[in-house]
Design a protein around this motif. Sequence first.
Motif, mmCIF file in Angstrom:
data_model
loop_
_atom_site.group_PDB
_atom_site.id
_atom_site.type_symbol
_atom_site.label_atom_id
_atom_site.label_comp_id
_atom_site.label_asym_id
_atom_site.label_seq_id
_atom_site.Cartn_x
_atom_site.Cartn_y
_atom_site.Cartn_z
ATOM 1 N N PHE A 57 0.856 -1.265 -0.093
ATOM 2 C CA PHE A 57 -0.040 0.145 0.056
ATOM 3 C C PHE A 57 0.732 1.259 0.077
ATOM 4 N N TYR A 58 1.771 1.267 0.824
ATOM 5 C CA TYR A 58 2.669 2.515 0.926
ATOM 6 C C TYR A 58 3.876 2.599 -0.103
ATOM 7 N N GLN A 59 3.937 1.525 -0.863
ATOM 8 C CA GLN A 59 4.964 1.565 -2.023
ATOM 9 C C GLN A 59 4.074 2.286 -3.193
ATOM 10 N N CYS A 60 2.901 1.866 -3.333
ATOM 11 C CA CYS A 60 1.975 2.150 -4.630
ATOM 12 C C CYS A 60 1.770 3.583 -4.786
ATOM 13 N N PRO A 61 2.317 4.165 -6.036
ATOM 14 C CA PRO A 61 1.892 5.520 -6.044
ATOM 15 C C PRO A 61 0.643 5.981 -6.285
ATOM 16 N N GLU A 62 -0.281 4.949 -6.683
ATOM 17 C CA GLU A 62 -1.850 5.326 -6.942
ATOM 18 C C GLU A 62 -2.626 5.497 -5.564
ATOM 19 N N ILE B 38 3.467 8.490 -3.919
ATOM 20 C CA ILE B 38 3.656 7.886 -2.647
ATOM 21 C C ILE B 38 3.621 8.983 -1.664
ATOM 22 N N LEU B 39 4.262 10.119 -1.991
ATOM 23 C CA LEU B 39 4.163 11.263 -0.929
ATOM 24 C C LEU B 39 2.755 11.995 -0.981
ATOM 25 N N HIS B 40 2.212 11.816 -2.078
ATOM 26 C CA HIS B 40 0.796 12.464 -1.925
ATOM 27 C C HIS B 40 -0.154 11.477 -0.824
ATOM 28 N N LYS B 41 -0.014 10.203 -1.035
ATOM 29 C CA LYS B 41 -0.476 9.271 -0.040
ATOM 30 C C LYS B 41 -0.128 9.661 1.320
ATOM 31 N N LEU B 42 1.187 9.622 1.639
ATOM 32 C CA LEU B 42 1.663 9.861 3.015
ATOM 33 C C LEU B 42 1.041 11.330 3.520
ATOM 34 N N ILE B 43 1.004 12.450 2.625
ATOM 35 C CA ILE B 43 0.491 13.583 3.032
ATOM 36 C C ILE B 43 -0.980 13.579 3.368
ATOM 37 N N VAL B 188 14.307 12.525 3.852
ATOM 38 C CA VAL B 188 13.959 11.360 3.829
ATOM 39 C C VAL B 188 13.903 10.841 2.177
ATOM 40 N N ALA B 189 13.893 9.329 2.105
ATOM 41 C CA ALA B 189 13.745 8.804 0.771
ATOM 42 C C ALA B 189 12.552 7.883 0.586
ATOM 43 N N LEU B 190 12.027 7.877 -0.698
ATOM 44 C CA LEU B 190 10.967 7.125 -0.972
ATOM 45 C C LEU B 190 11.441 5.794 -1.780
ATOM 46 N N SER B 191 12.043 5.123 -1.122
ATOM 47 C CA SER B 191 12.699 4.037 -1.910
ATOM 48 C C SER B 191 12.241 2.326 -1.269
ATOM 49 N N THR B 192 12.943 2.056 -0.316
ATOM 50 C CA THR B 192 12.500 0.691 0.459
ATOM 51 C C THR B 192 11.520 0.964 1.353
ATOM 52 N N MET B 197 8.784 4.328 5.598
ATOM 53 C CA MET B 197 8.198 4.567 6.652
ATOM 54 C C MET B 197 8.629 5.554 7.745
ATOM 55 N N LYS B 198 9.767 5.818 7.333
ATOM 56 C CA LYS B 198 10.606 6.821 8.087
ATOM 57 C C LYS B 198 9.982 8.496 7.486
ATOM 58 N N ALA B 199 9.979 8.245 6.054
ATOM 59 C CA ALA B 199 9.188 9.379 5.384
ATOM 60 C C ALA B 199 7.809 9.778 6.032
ATOM 61 N N ARG B 200 7.056 8.484 6.378
ATOM 62 C CA ARG B 200 5.812 8.761 6.698
ATOM 63 C C ARG B 200 6.063 9.421 8.343
ATOM 64 N N ARG B 201 6.860 8.975 8.949
ATOM 65 C CA ARG B 201 6.960 9.805 10.228
ATOM 66 C C ARG B 201 7.181 10.950 10.048
ATOM 67 N N ALA B 202 8.204 11.377 9.278
ATOM 68 C CA ALA B 202 8.810 12.888 8.867
ATOM 69 C C ALA B 202 7.470 13.704 8.548
#
Lengths: 74, 524
Positions: A57-62, B38-43, B188-192, B197-202
């Motif tokens: 879920f978190y890896q998916c960009p959609e 991914i960042l959109h989802k985290l935000i 932070v990085a959006l890789s692994t 998850m670290k990005a999510r916390r940040a």
Amino acid sequence: MDKKFRVHIEFDQCKACGRCIIACPRKILALGKKLNRQSYPAAYQAKDGCIGCGACFYQCPEPGAVTVYEIVEA
Amino acid sequence: MKEMVKFGKSPVFFDKFTRRPGPIQDNMHYCPGCGHGILHKLIAEAVAERGIQDKTIILAPVGCAVFAYYYFNCGGISVSHGRAPAVGTGVSRSTPDSCVISYQGDGDLGAIGFNEFLQAANRGENMTVFFVNNTNYGMTGGQMAPTTLPGQITTTTPYGRDVNTEGYPLKVCEMVDALEKPIYIERVALSTTANIMKARRAVGKALDNLKAHKGFSLVEVLSGCPVNLKKSAEDMNRFIDENMTKYFPLGCFRDRSAEVEEFVPEYAPVHDPEEVKSILFPRKLNIGVSADFRNESDIFRSERRIKIAGFGGQGILSLGIMLATMGKLRNFNVSWLPSYGPEQRGGSANCSVILSREKIASPIIDGECNLLIAMTSTALEKFKGELKPNSVLVYDSSTLERPDVPADIKVLGIDALNIAREIGNVKCANSVILGALSVVLVDSYLQGDDKMDFDRAFEEAIIDSFNNKPEVIKQNLYAFYEGKKAGAKCFKHGISGNIDKKANDDALNEIIKADNFRDSSTDL
């Protein structure tokens, strides 16, 4: 009692980037053969054994492509 | 068997993305594997968790994320390239209880908008900036960005970025870390998944600060651009983790959120639009004439072309504005075309004013001048050749010799500067000239009722031009009356009306009384 989970990948929303497949710790996801409305071979849950970690879920960009369900026994 | 959603689409996203018509309304426009999504989802998740959806305003940059407002179901402003922090400053200051998120890419923030960003960070504006660093200009096709790594191949660096000619990548977090005001800086990085998850916390921490209105937070996000960098999802993650993080080390650079106290803004009401209007457009006095009024003197049968020239600071342009205003208040079509150098004081300045009953085809006066007002010798030399036969030349005789012009041109020398100096403000020399001019016009060219009317028209023009500055109006009206006296002397006959100083002052006080201003004013 172990919890059971299921991954649902919305066929027409997947862009087949493969991020979820790499990220899945149980390697239960795979790209399909059939092309979706956007001409991508959408990913799907190929095997049982989802642990509900949410990595896909978190890896998916959609926003709406991946949904992880917890199966609640009736 | 029942199911419960454990991870699913955030309610902060719209149900349907109506960016374009057609069947595909569930997907964002980003390429497969893009870090933006991914960042959109985290935000979106963090906004939903904190319950600030109603107060959040997301500033969409120019770049791939330009359509962010189609996706986030909260406030959104699409901003000019790089100007998100400047707009965010305005938004967060005018509505202090809003939560401003500036979402910017490396071309937007690191290149064209770097100054806006750095200044906003330095001021410690109340906003959170998400800086998406994918080491290239993604939307335009993968050109070199300020953050492109040394040796990295892009469309504009086909042999790799050469640090000798293109310099080194901008380390934005490190630069912001040199400033005092920012309270939270993390890369932070959006890789692994672990990094995500670290990005999510940040993101969560940054939005906590935002919700508490603590100040400026920056989260730099190393993100993949798999299409432009021509990498698979796996290679992209490896590139981020191995190459990018080598140059852009991950981690928290600063976290002062615990030291800063929560700021509870008072409820800021939406500013009264009437009030804003009155600030932006000062009240106009209820002067002028009715819409069907026409001056019928012969002089107005054709276009009147007036040139005013001198050097900057003599009030050349404002004299032009006063004349144009006078025309406007008497239902003429007017044009006012200034021409001046970059200097505020000194340097030559001139303006062309045209008054006409008909439509004005061009505001340029080229050799067809009816009236020239010259305040310096260079201006006089330059423009006296443009005077038509039977035209009028007014010059400042305090500083200039009587010019040599053909006999059919009326020459009027006004001791404007000296008179203005006697009044006590040399800046009023232009109004002295205007006074003299009114005498010439009224006594020599106007007929019938127009004579009476134009005395008033000039006064109204001064009042209107210096609207809201009663002291300046007073001084300029006084200069205007002194100019009338001088002009009358020039013509060797007196003028009627109140030129007595005492009577003048009484009349002026009457005109500019504060009550008079308010009661007679009309809205725009």
